[in-house]
Write a protein that holds these residues in place. Structure first.
Motif, PDB file in Angstrom:
ATOM      1  N   UNK A  31      -7.927   7.148   7.626  1.00 21.79           N
ATOM      2  CA  UNK A  31      -8.611   5.979   8.200  1.00 21.79           C
ATOM      3  C   UNK A  31      -7.887   4.691   7.807  1.00 21.79           C
ATOM      4  N   UNK A  32      -7.690   3.819   8.756  1.00 21.07           N
ATOM      5  CA  UNK A  32      -7.104   2.513   8.454  1.00 21.07           C
ATOM      6  C   UNK A  32      -5.588   2.555   8.261  1.00 21.07           C
ATOM      7  N   UNK A 335      -0.080   1.693   0.315  1.00 21.90           N
ATOM      8  CA  UNK A 335      -0.762   0.553   0.957  1.00 21.90           C
ATOM      9  C   UNK A 335      -1.152   0.878   2.410  1.00 21.90           C
ATOM     10  N   UNK A 336      -1.162   2.156   2.709  1.00 19.07           N
ATOM     11  CA  UNK A 336      -1.577   2.652   4.038  1.00 19.07           C
ATOM     12  C   UNK A 336      -0.658   2.218   5.183  1.00 19.07           C
ATOM     13  N   UNK A 359       0.022  -7.505  15.064  1.00 15.11           N
ATOM     14  CA  UNK A 359      -0.900  -7.455  13.922  1.00 15.11           C
ATOM     15  C   UNK A 359      -0.464  -6.381  12.913  1.00 15.11           C
ATOM     16  N   UNK A 360      -0.070  -5.227  13.428  1.00 16.09           N
ATOM     17  CA  UNK A 360       0.380  -4.142  12.538  1.00 16.09           C
ATOM     18  C   UNK A 360       1.626  -4.564  11.765  1.00 16.09           C
TER      19      UNK A 360
END
Ligand SMILES: Cc1ncc(COP(=O)(O)O)c(C=O)c1O
Length: 377
Positions: A31-32, A335-336, A359-360
């Motif tokens: 997730x995320x 940090x995903x 944004x990514x």
């Protein structure tokens, strides 16, 4: 249950016993997670593609799809200004690359069998797409790997002829253009020179061509030994549907058609790809967004001390400063942010970062800055 049953290793061909399957990029369900490891497009398919797909879920599912993907082939032909019989469609371009290996390359049975070695030779640059050696092994053919120049450019024809490493008689040569994983683009002029000098088939694998300044599609119509491979996966946000195609001489296309499964491209894939080609302006503006973001990211990374190869694709192949690539990979993952690190081979000092949405990429750059501070302290 099956664990208690005994199987017989003799049931499996010795060649298959020796194979190592292709290692695809991870598809974790965390997730995320910001997923920048497999060069997927960060933007969704166009609303009209999604609508067409939704509308396709009806009683037609019980019927077989069009076996030659004819409406789609007609549309692709129009796009590239070629004839319909110059196109075949596959379950992703990967399927077509495999079919080409089977259609054009003899399994190697040794000199004693009176075979010509070149007929079993599959040639490609290193580094380039890591599927080619896997396909060669499956065919029982011979891998012929030729290194690119140290800056990952392609040696000139004169250099190739002089150094005699490149084999101009190889049955099949793969050229990834723009290259993956380096992102480096090759000019149509140098590709023309190479393909013209080649006696066997050349596949120009243009999976990332929509992000490049130039493409070599014209060679599919001007040289009879060239197939250009394209995919709907990357620039058209359709990895999930698995649609790719070859453009080339009708005889080569016919050879592929003789060995492909009659229903190799599923119905929804055909519907999605066809609708994609009716919404090109949506995708073209995405190419621009991705290219702009790629160039900005490259600049920012250079400013942070990364060695960044010039990229014509939707990813950057970078050598990070201060710490080994493995530590950057793991630090970003914590940090995903998931990027690609090729653990083996001589390029394991680099990581490959796919270009995500603006944004990514902001998230990715903040994670990189944080990690750099940590490595510096
Ligand atoms: C150079 C190259 N060619 C082909 C492919 C496969 O594309 P497809 O999804 O159409 O099978 C990829 C995918 O990563 C690629 O990097």
């Amino acid at each position: 249950m099956a664990r208690n049953l005994k199987s017989n290793p003799d049931w499996i061909r010795p060649l298959v016993h020796e194979l190592h399957p292709y290692t695809p990029g991870e598809q974790p369900k965390v997730k995320g997670l910001t997923k920048l490891n497999t060069n997927e497009n960060p933007y969704p398919p166009s609303p009209s593609v999604l609508k067409a797909l939704r509308g396709s879920v009806d009683e037609r599912l019980r019927l077989y799809p069009n076996p030659t993907a004819q409406p789609l082939r007609q549309r692709i032909a129009k796009l590239h200004d070629v004839e319909e019989n110059q196109i075949t469609v596959g379950n992703g371009s990967d399927e077509l690359l495999g079919l080409a290996t089977r259609a054009f390359v003899e399994p190697w049975q040794g000199k004693r069998a009176g075979r010509v070695r070149e007929k079993s030779l599959v040639q490609y640059w290193t580094p380039s797409y890591s599927l080619y050696p896997v396909l060669t092994d499956i065919q029982g053919a011979i891998r012929h790997e030729v290194p690119l120049n140290p800056d990952f450019s392609m040696p000139s024809l004169r250099q190739l002829k002089k150094e005699q490493q490149w084999n101009f008689d190889a049955a099949l040569s793969f050229v990834t253009t723009p290259n993956a994983p380096t992102g480096r683009g090759y000019s149509t002029r140098e590709l023309l020179a190479l393909c013209r000098a080649q006696n066997g088939i050349v596949i120009l694998d243009e999976a990332y061509a929509d992000f490049a300044e130039q493409n070599a599609m014209e060679l599919a119509s001007t040289l009879s030994n060239v197939l250009v491979s394209r995919t709907f996966s990357k620039s058209y946000s359709l990895c999930f549907q698995r649609v790719g195609y070859f453009v080339g001489h009708p005889d080569l296309i016919h050879a592929i058609d003789c060995i492909r499964d009659s229903y190799n491209v599923n119905g929804m894939g055909q519907i999605a790809a066809l609708q994609t080609l009716r919404s090109l302006s949506y995708y073209r503006s995405n190419f621009q967004r991705i290219k702009k973001c790629r160039n900005q990211t490259a600049q920012e990374l250079e400013g942070l001390g990364f060695n960044v190869l010039p990229s014509q694709a939707n990813f950057l192949f970078v050598k990070p400063p201060l710490a080994p690539a493995s530590e950057w990979f793991n630090g970003l993952r914590r940090q995903k942010i998931l990027v690609r690190w090729f653990t083996t081979g001589q390029f394991n000092d680099r990581i490959r970062i796919s270009i995500g949405s603006n944004q990514e990429m902001k998230k990715c750059m903040s994670a990189i800055r944080l990690l750099k501070d940590r490595f510096e302290s």
